[in-house]
Scaffold this active site. Structure first.
Site, PDB file in Angstrom:
ATOM      1  CG  HIS A   1      -2.089   0.879   1.113  1.00 56.98           C
ATOM      2  ND1 HIS A   1      -1.987   2.247   1.096  1.00 56.98           N
ATOM      3  CD2 HIS A   1      -3.407   0.594   0.982  1.00 56.98           C
ATOM      4  CE1 HIS A   1      -3.199   2.771   0.968  1.00 56.98           C
ATOM      5  NE2 HIS A   1      -4.077   1.794   0.894  1.00 56.98           N
TER       6      HIS A   1
ATOM      7  N   GLY B   1       8.391  10.183   8.614  1.00 53.91           N
ATOM      8  CA  GLY B   1       7.920  10.801   7.374  1.00 53.91           C
ATOM      9  C   GLY B   1       7.012  12.001   7.612  1.00 53.91           C
TER      10      GLY B   1
ATOM     11  N   PRO C   1      12.718  12.095  10.311  1.00 60.57           N
ATOM     12  CG  PRO C   1      14.364  12.033  11.946  1.00 60.57           C
ATOM     13  CD  PRO C   1      13.224  12.873  11.461  1.00 60.57           C
TER      14      PRO C   1
END
Lengths: 306, 306
Positions: B82, B172, B169
């Protein structure tokens, strides 16, 4: 609400608005008795009411409604497509939660005694509440309808379970009982030949090798120019709606006849609809509590209980 | 409950049980926030949670769950079928009752600010809450996924709506928004050729002349040896489930491929299922409140309000 039942009294009046409103009034105003639905059918000349709530509240409200029906319906001048023996034709009690089938049978018996004492209408017990095995089946009790039973009631085989062996002069008799949830499902066919509906209904019935939990009759719907297979599914868990519908389509194809439309009459438990949705949409592993409203209200109910 | 919303946060973890349980814990224990459903998918490597309840309770619980997800999910080592750009990938708010879409948009904006301040994860706003028209569409925001966005975020076109132009980091970015109720509906096809699923998905999408309210992608389900058309129906009232399913069957027939089964993922409003049941069973004039549980709980709710 610790004990919850459903009750679906059927009254033999589907045409006169004022009489239907008078019958419904006590069913709407009683605390603890919820009027889920009421539907009148002109062809059947019948009013089907769905109630849910506490057993005591429902019994009280139904008795009041029955008195009004008795005083306003005269079966000697009643005509309709649906078989009947009484102004108040049937009163079934169905367990929903917190109450067993056995307790619903006891409830039906004690209500039946009280009903006869108050209304002077003889009572037959059916389904789980039957006192004679053959009377489990409504069609046995209703054989020949009011017009035949007026005389046949003298026959010991047809004596009422409660009351003298004579019908009420205008209100006939009432069939009271306990049963599983009943789904009223009608399938209309694109033909005016009532023999086709009758033939299909015959093949659906247990008595001629059909489904064990389907009661079916074939009727003409003259106003609509159609015929109808009118059914009660008496155990929607063992005989799903889609299975019955698909068999009717297959049988009708023999005569080149198609389904015009179907009707779910009155209330239906969510499980019955979801089972058929899952079939048609090939939904794998679909659960009742994936339905937002059912799940949310269940969770809110639990929180209130805590 | 005067204001009722639904919220369906999607977390990028569908495999590690301990992490999923830690994420779910605050969503289960907050009063006024009801966990309707949670489903993890191993192929998607994704956890989809459905919540309903009071806006304030839901925002509080989701923030706590997001902190746990941020600290346990590293997108640099995350793989799944996904598309995603964040450990907490999307957080949509949906009005159910007593609250307008406009208020849900305001809620999304104020929650987004608070979320960035607390978690240091940049936020994009989508659907009804989008601040730039092109960002109404989730696929525009998620283009190239986490792996591309790490660099692309420096590009002014792709700056977050809230936060500095750099991704967290490990976690996201998160897409927050307001939208109509979304039905996640997957159709599995009896083939291993993923190009067939992709082609059908393409024809379903608005961008290639398909339905205006269907988002669709084609995936291989390698464990099952099938392919899947994985869809979000973003307006089930205008584009009914049965209509989408029947079109997929028709398209698949071009390749002699049939439907193996379908999946309703997470919650679904009763109206969406009942509409499709009525279609397949040709039920005339079927009403939502003929369903016993929906009607009874509505009546009980009214009595409590009185």
């Amino acid at each position: 609400m610790s004990q919850l039942i459903e009750c679906v009294p059927n009254f033999s009046e589907g045409r006169r608005q004022d009489v239907m409103e008078a019958i419904l009034a006590p069913l709407k105003s009683k605390k603890g008795c919820y009027l889920l639905d009421s539907r009148a059918d002109v062809d059947h000349n019948r009013l089907v009411v769905s109630l849910a709530g506490r057993p005591d509240a429902i019994c009280d409200a139904v008795l009041k409604a029955a008195k009004i029906a008795r005083d306003h319906i005269d079966l000697n001048v009643h005509h309709g497509a649906h078989p009947r023996i009484g102004a108040i034709d049937v009163i079934p009690f169905t367990p929903i939660s917190g109450i067993s089938m056995e307790k619903c049978v006891e409830l039906a018996h004690s209500f039946g005694e009280h009903y006869y004492n108050e209304l002077d209408i003889p009572v037959y017990f059916y389904e789980e509440a039957a006192l004679k095995p053959e009377r489990r089946r409504l069609e046995v009790i209703r054989k020949g309808q009011y017009e035949s039973l007026k005389a046949d009631v003298k026959n010991p085989d047809r004596h009422p379970d409660i009351g003298k062996p004579e019908l009420h002069p205008t209100a006939g008799a009432t069939v009271i009982g306990a049963r599983k949830f009943l789904v009223a499902f009608n399938v209309n066919l694109n033909t005016t030949d009532v023999e086709i509906a009758k033939s299909i209904a015959r093949h659906l019935r247990a008595s001629s090798g059909g489904f064990t939990s389907v009661k079916a009759i074939g009727l003409a719907l003259e106003e609509k120019g159609l015929v109808q297979v009118s059914m009660n599914l008496v155990d929607y868990e063992s005989t799903a709606m889609y299975r019955v519908l698909e068999l009717i389509k297959a049988e009708a194809a023999r005569w080149g006849v198609t389904v015009n439309g179907t009707e779910v009459y009155g209330m239906v438990p969510s499980a019955a609809i979801l089972e058929s949705s899952a079939y048609y949409m090939q939904i794998d592993d679909f659960k009742r509590d994936q339905v937002l409203e059912i799940k949310l209200l269940e969770l809110m109910g639990k929180e209130e209980d805590a």
